[in-house]
Each structure stands twice: as C-alpha cells, then as structure tokens.
Design an enzyme around this catalytic site. Structure first.
Site, PDB file in Angstrom:
ATOM      1  N   HIS A  67       0.579  -1.359  -0.216  1.00 35.52           N
ATOM      2  CA  HIS A  67      -0.160   0.199   0.038  1.00 35.52           C
ATOM      3  C   HIS A  67       1.391   1.095   0.219  1.00 35.52           C
ATOM      4  CE1 HIS A  67      -2.801  -2.900   1.035  1.00 35.52           C
ATOM      5  NE2 HIS A  67      -3.753  -1.621   0.532  1.00 35.52           N
ATOM      6  N   PRO A  68       0.427   1.746  -0.811  1.00 32.50           N
ATOM      7  CA  PRO A  68       1.008   3.391  -0.879  1.00 32.50           C
ATOM      8  C   PRO A  68       0.501   4.418   0.352  1.00 32.50           C
ATOM      9  CG  PRO A  68      -1.215   3.527  -2.175  1.00 32.50           C
ATOM     10  CD  PRO A  68      -0.393   2.324  -1.684  1.00 32.50           C
ATOM     11  N   GLN A  85      -6.197   6.341  -6.539  1.00 31.42           N
ATOM     12  CA  GLN A  85      -6.026   8.004  -6.473  1.00 31.42           C
ATOM     13  C   GLN A  85      -7.201   8.268  -6.480  1.00 31.42           C
ATOM     14  OE1 GLN A  85      -3.730  10.301  -7.396  1.00 31.42           O
ATOM     15  NE2 GLN A  85      -5.359  11.487  -7.371  1.00 31.42           N
ATOM     16  N   GLU A  86      -8.724   7.856  -6.028  1.00 34.06           N
ATOM     17  CA  GLU A  86      -9.872   8.551  -6.052  1.00 34.06           C
ATOM     18  C   GLU A  86      -9.780   7.605  -4.343  1.00 34.06           C
ATOM     19  OE1 GLU A  86     -11.248   5.991 -10.241  1.00 34.06           O
ATOM     20  OE2 GLU A  86     -12.228   5.491  -8.772  1.00 34.06           O
ATOM     21  N   GLU A  87      -9.293   6.704  -3.783  1.00 33.70           N
ATOM     22  CA  GLU A  87      -9.749   7.573  -1.951  1.00 33.70           C
ATOM     23  C   GLU A  87      -8.911   8.260  -1.675  1.00 33.70           C
ATOM     24  OE1 GLU A  87     -10.299   2.422  -3.382  1.00 33.70           O
ATOM     25  OE2 GLU A  87      -8.193   3.153  -2.489  1.00 33.70           O
ATOM     26  N   PHE A 119       1.660   2.477   7.579  1.00 38.29           N
ATOM     27  CA  PHE A 119       0.054   3.191   8.238  1.00 38.29           C
ATOM     28  C   PHE A 119      -0.762   2.271   7.118  1.00 38.29           C
ATOM     29  CE2 PHE A 119      -3.710   6.248   9.132  1.00 38.29           C
ATOM     30  CZ  PHE A 119      -4.283   5.058  10.021  1.00 38.29           C
ATOM     31  N   ILE A 121      -4.934   2.464   5.708  1.00 39.98           N
ATOM     32  CA  ILE A 121      -6.826   2.703   6.242  1.00 39.98           C
ATOM     33  C   ILE A 121      -7.695   3.196   5.242  1.00 39.98           C
ATOM     34  CG2 ILE A 121      -6.706   5.361   6.818  1.00 39.98           C
ATOM     35  CD1 ILE A 121      -7.856   5.087   9.772  1.00 39.98           C
ATOM     36  N   CYS A 122      -8.766   2.671   5.702  1.00 41.33           N
ATOM     37  CA  CYS A 122     -10.260   2.496   4.481  1.00 41.33           C
ATOM     38  C   CYS A 122      -9.955   4.255   4.367  1.00 41.33           C
ATOM     39  CB  CYS A 122     -11.220   1.498   5.122  1.00 41.33           C
ATOM     40  SG  CYS A 122     -12.149   2.517   3.237  1.00 41.33           S
ATOM     41  N   ALA A 123      -9.661   4.648   3.646  1.00 40.24           N
ATOM     42  CA  ALA A 123      -9.532   6.231   3.201  1.00 40.24           C
ATOM     43  C   ALA A 123     -11.083   6.571   2.740  1.00 40.24           C
ATOM     44  CB  ALA A 123      -8.515   6.545   1.815  1.00 40.24           C
TER      45      ALA A 123
HETATM   46  N1  LIG Z   1      -1.856   3.393   2.968  1.00 42.04           N
HETATM   47  C1  LIG Z   1      -3.125   3.452   2.756  1.00 42.04           C
HETATM   48  O1  LIG Z   1      -3.913   3.406   3.661  1.00 42.04           O
HETATM   49  N2  LIG Z   1      -3.527   3.564   1.616  1.00 42.04           N
HETATM   50  C2  LIG Z   1      -4.522   3.516   1.351  1.00 42.04           C
HETATM   51  N3  LIG Z   1      -6.074   3.413   1.840  1.00 42.04           N
HETATM   52  C3  LIG Z   1      -6.842   3.521   0.875  1.00 42.04           C
HETATM   53  O2  LIG Z   1      -8.306   3.586   0.929  1.00 42.04           O
HETATM   54  N4  LIG Z   1      -6.203   3.666  -0.171  1.00 42.04           N
HETATM   55  C4  LIG Z   1      -4.977   3.509  -0.316  1.00 42.04           C
HETATM   56  O3  LIG Z   1      -3.984   3.863  -1.298  1.00 42.04           O
END
Ligand SMILES: NC(=O)N[C@H]1NC(=O)NC1=O
Length: 174
Positions: A67-68, A85-87, A119, A121-123
């Site tokens: 995950h970025p 990108q969208e999230e 880290f 998390i669900c953005a």
């Molecule tokens: N680091 C991290 O949480 N990345 C992300 N979370 C998310 O919802 N999309 C992501 O790329």
C-alpha cells in the site's frame, strides 16, 4: 452485474477486473479464481478474506507494504493506482496544505519506523481529521494487534473496491 457474468470470465479477464481489489496484489485474485463458481459477491469476499487469514504474519505484512502512503511520494508523483488515487482524493489527501502535508509525512514516517510497514486505513470511510487521529492512536498498539488492525482496513478497502466493480458496467473495464 450478474454473478454468472463473473463466473464466465476467463482467468485473464478475472484478474484484469479484480486484480487490484487488494492493492498491488493480483496474486490474491489469481488464487481465488480456483474457487469458481462463486455464489455471489459475498462469496468472493469470503474467499479473499480466507486467503489473507491463511497467510503467515510475514505475508500479511507484505500485503500492507504493497500500500502506498497516504499523501506520500506516489501521490506527489502521480504514480498511485487509479483506485488509490480516487480513495486518497475522497479523503482529502490531495488537497493538504503545507503544514498538513508535513504532519502526514512525519506521522507516516514515525509509524513505518515503529512497525516496519506503512499505515493503512480505508480512506473512503475516513476524513482528514480521522486519519490524523487514528495514525497517532494506532502508533500506541503493539505490533501484532496493529498488524491485525491494518489487515481489517485492507478488507474494508477490498470490500468497497469489489462493490465498485460489481456496480459498474463490467464490459467497460475489460
Ligand atoms: N496507506 C493507505 O492506507 N493507503 C490507502 N488507503 C486507501 O483507502 N487507499 C489507499 O491507497
């Protein structure tokens, strides 16, 4: 979308469509393809969850490392996946001011140094303030608890990505 349409996909099309439901981990879609026919969307999700839970800790941490960072280098250089990108954009990560950007950079670095994975998390389910608060709070967890916590977030991201694919016109994505 009808589940029969999904079940009729070739392996290649299945991975093309679902390959990034877990960020940069097409192997997971490739693996669960063997479980066709799927009953429904929940069944696909259950197989993904089962696969992730079957991994050793190093495998789970590997998923997290795919995950970025939020508001990190990939975002600055425009190299995020379309989904990410969208999230990140929806969570306000693309419009941080200088001070907020610096705060995210510091907290992300501290977290990564402490746990050895980024880290996650669900953005889509959190705004800027939630993200900063959770980054600080989750830094206090022990490594095993935090690994599991982060994997729960990966599953939420996956669930929303799956829904997004299924609710859209499948043909336009192939
Ligand atoms: N680091 C991290 O949480 N990345 C992300 N979370 C998310 O919802 N999309 C992501 O790329």
């Amino acid at each position: 979308m009808d589940i029969n349409v999904v079940n009729a996909l070739t392996y290649e099309d299945f991975v093309k469509l679902f390959g990034n439901v877990i960020e940069k981990c097409p192997l997971i879609s490739a693996a669960i393809w063997s479980h066709r026919p799927f009953k429904d969307l929940a069944d696909i999700e259950a197989h993904i969850t089962e696969f992730i839970h079957s991994l050793p800790d190093s495998g789970k941490e590997g998923i997290l490392r795919c995950h970025p960072d939020l508001a990190g280098r990939d975002l600055q250089s425009g190299t995020l996946t379309r989904e990410s990108q969208e999230e990140q954009s929806q969570a306000g990560m693309t419009t941080l001011d200088t001070a907020e950007g610096l705060q995210m950079y510091r907290l992300n670095s501290e977290y990564k140094e402490h746990f050895g994975f980024p880290f996650v998390i669900c953005a889509r389910l959190n705004n800027k303030a939630d993200i900063v608060r959770q980054l600080s709070e989750r830094l206090k967890n022990d490594r095993a608890a935090e690994r599991e916590r982060a994997i729960e977030e990966v599953k939420k991201i996956c669930s929303l990505r799956l829904r997004n694919i299924v609710l859209s016109d499948i043909q336009t994505k192939l």
